[in-house]
Design a protein around this motif. Structure first.
Motif, short mmCIF file in Angstrom:
data_model
loop_
_atom_site.label_atom_id
_atom_site.label_comp_id
_atom_site.label_asym_id
_atom_site.label_seq_id
_atom_site.Cartn_x
_atom_site.Cartn_y
_atom_site.Cartn_z
N ARG A 167 41.98 47.64 42.46
CA ARG A 167 41.99 49.04 42.04
C ARG A 167 42.74 49.31 40.74
O ARG A 167 43.06 50.45 40.45
CB ARG A 167 42.54 49.94 43.15
CG ARG A 167 41.95 49.65 44.55
CD ARG A 167 40.45 49.91 44.60
NE ARG A 167 39.82 49.35 45.79
CZ ARG A 167 39.69 50.01 46.95
NH1 ARG A 167 40.17 51.22 47.09
NH2 ARG A 167 39.08 49.43 47.96
N HIS A 226 36.45 45.64 46.42
CA HIS A 226 37.91 45.58 46.47
C HIS A 226 38.56 45.39 45.11
O HIS A 226 39.74 45.70 44.95
CB HIS A 226 38.36 44.48 47.43
CG HIS A 226 37.64 43.20 47.28
ND1 HIS A 226 36.42 42.96 47.88
CD2 HIS A 226 37.95 42.07 46.60
CE1 HIS A 226 36.01 41.74 47.57
NE2 HIS A 226 36.91 41.18 46.79
N ALA A 241 40.54 50.51 51.93
CA ALA A 241 41.56 51.01 51.02
C ALA A 241 42.94 50.91 51.66
O ALA A 241 43.92 50.51 51.01
CB ALA A 241 41.25 52.46 50.64
N GLU A 242 43.03 51.24 52.92
CA GLU A 242 44.30 51.15 53.64
C GLU A 242 44.76 49.70 53.74
O GLU A 242 45.96 49.41 53.58
CB GLU A 242 44.15 51.75 55.03
CG GLU A 242 45.44 51.75 55.84
CD GLU A 242 45.27 52.36 57.22
OE1 GLU A 242 46.24 52.37 57.99
OE2 GLU A 242 44.14 52.83 57.53
N LEU A 292 44.10 47.25 51.70
CA LEU A 292 44.47 46.72 50.39
C LEU A 292 45.70 47.39 49.81
O LEU A 292 46.31 46.87 48.88
CB LEU A 292 43.29 46.86 49.42
CG LEU A 292 42.05 46.01 49.73
CD1 LEU A 292 40.86 46.53 48.94
CD2 LEU A 292 42.30 44.55 49.43
N ASP A 293 46.05 48.54 50.37
CA ASP A 293 47.20 49.29 49.88
C ASP A 293 48.46 48.44 50.04
O ASP A 293 48.70 47.83 51.07
CB ASP A 293 47.35 50.59 50.67
CG ASP A 293 48.42 51.50 50.08
OD1 ASP A 293 48.58 51.50 48.85
OD2 ASP A 293 49.07 52.19 50.86
N GLY A 294 49.25 48.39 49.01
CA GLY A 294 50.48 47.62 49.07
C GLY A 294 50.44 46.31 48.30
O GLY A 294 51.50 45.74 47.99
N VAL A 349 49.53 45.87 45.19
CA VAL A 349 50.09 46.07 43.85
C VAL A 349 51.61 45.96 43.89
O VAL A 349 52.22 45.23 43.10
CB VAL A 349 49.67 47.44 43.26
CG1 VAL A 349 50.43 47.70 41.96
CG2 VAL A 349 48.17 47.46 43.01
N GLU A 350 52.21 46.64 44.83
CA GLU A 350 53.67 46.59 44.94
C GLU A 350 54.15 45.19 45.28
O GLU A 350 55.21 44.75 44.82
CB GLU A 350 54.13 47.57 46.01
CG GLU A 350 55.64 47.67 46.15
CD GLU A 350 56.07 48.71 47.16
OE1 GLU A 350 57.28 48.78 47.46
OE2 GLU A 350 55.20 49.46 47.65
N ARG A 352 46.46 51.71 33.95
CA ARG A 352 46.19 52.91 34.72
C ARG A 352 46.23 54.16 33.82
O ARG A 352 45.39 55.07 33.97
CB ARG A 352 47.21 53.08 35.85
CG ARG A 352 47.11 52.05 36.96
CD ARG A 352 45.69 51.96 37.55
NE ARG A 352 45.22 53.29 37.93
CZ ARG A 352 43.94 53.65 37.87
NH1 ARG A 352 43.01 52.79 37.42
NH2 ARG A 352 43.57 54.87 38.23
#
Length: 357
Positions: A137, A262, A329-330, A332-334, A336-337, A353
């Motif tokens: 993303r 993704h 989406a849920e 894959l969330d996290g 990046v961090e 971004r």
């Protein structure tokens, strides 16, 4: 710049194309010239092949077929160079003729091969800062991606970061399009549907984590072995774009495509740093002009090829399915961090971004 190539797309190949030779499985020689100074002293007799008097050949490694948009754009890139600089042939070796991406990366670094197209995951293994453009993303779409990766204000230091230790310079990028999952045994709607599945990925910690976030287990594998891996059941699924799915005929052994989308993948054109430094200012200008036209044409060809790939795969029995976007989406969330952790990586990711806003 795309208009430079429009006329060539409709020219007869017999009169409009340079000589075709065979290298391993197959190769088109795009008669080009990057300049005689592009040949490295360190090559010995390795990368340089003989030709007509006064001409030299440079090798470019590609893991895609001759039908792929990357091959077409690079072929036209060679035409542009041939018309604007005299003296050197560009030999494009498709289908991993010179080896897998990890191998050709080393060959370009050594000067045995002059240029190659390699994935972002390969460069990530040399400099972790490339991970900023590999995470899910980071790009909204292909136009956003191309704007970012060809903006020297964003990428300038990143693209020269491999020169000192690896003798590699990044020229720019080709999109891989949005990547999704395809499977052998049935469509996917949520990550739970991939539980227990071995998903082929490129070898990197991030790609392993993406496979796990998608619901399966990562199975790193050389791209050229994937068809037989799916056929034999060594892997149950893979993730890629529609174009590669179709041109590599993976739909024959994994006919269920699920639109996880993704990430938007990225290939880089790399060149041996000494080779690039050997260009005069005039030659470099012609090189850069041709490359700009090539990646712009590639984006146009990519959109066309994606539609053709879907139509062709469906005609041969492949099924294309939508997924529960929120569940992926849920999942894959996290990431990046978890993976964008240094100041430089955060700056690159934030710049990408911000370019979307």
């Amino acid at each position: 710049m795309t208009e430079i190539f429009e006329r060539r797309r409709h020219e007869a190949t017999k009169d409009g194309k340079p000589t075709v030779r065979t290298h391993g499985r197959t190769c088109l020689v795009a008669t080009a010239s990057v300049a005689a100074t592009l040949v490295l002293a360190s090559c010995g007799g390795g990368a340089e092949s003989t030709g007509p008097a006064g001409e030299r050949s440079l090798r470019l490694a590609l893991n895609q077929s001759e039908e792929h948009p990357s091959f077409t754009a690079l072929d036209h890139f060679g035409d542009h160079l041939r018309e604007n600089i005299d003296g050197v042939n560009l030999d494009i070796y498709p289908n991993e003729t010179l080896g897998g991406q990890a191998e050709v990366l080393q060959l370009v670094a050594s000067g045995a091969v002059d240029m190659a197209v390699v994935s972002g995951a390969q460069l990530e293994n040399l400099n972790k800062d490339f991970i900023a453009f590999n995470v899910p993303r980071v790009f909204d779409d292909i136009d956003h991606q191309m704007d970012v990766v060809h903006d020297p204000q964003i990428t300038g230091e990143l693209y020269t970061s491999l020169e000192e230790d690896h003798d590699l310079t990044v020229v720019g990028g080709f999109t891989q399009g949005a990547r999704s999952v395809y499977t052998a045994d049935g469509p996917v709607q949520t990550p739970d549907d991939l539980a227990g599945a071995n998903i082929r990925v490129q070898e990197s910690p991030l790609n392993v984590a993406i496979a796990e976030a998608l619901g399966g287990s990562a199975a790193p594998m050389v791209y050229g072995e994937l068809y037989t891996g799916l056929q034999a059941g060594v892997v149950d699924a893979a993730e890629n774009n529609e174009v590669s799915y179709f041109t590599q005929r993976h739909y024959e052994v994994a006919p269920y495509w699920s639109y996880t989308e993704h990430l938007i993948g990225l290939d880089y054109l790399i060149i041996n740093s000494d080779a690039l430094a050997g260009l005069s200012d005039e030659q470099r200008a012609a090189f850069d002009e041709g490359w700009t036209a090539a990646y712009e044409e590639h984006a146009v060809l990519w959109a066309e090829a994606t539609e053709e790939a879907i139509t062709g795969a469906e005609a041969d029995g492949a099924e294309f399915h939508q997924v529960d976007e929120a569940s992926f989406a849920e999942a894959l969330d996290g990431l990046v961090e978890e993976f964008v952790v240094t100041d430089t990586q955060r700056e690159l990711h934030n710049a990408a971004r911000e370019a979307a806003e």
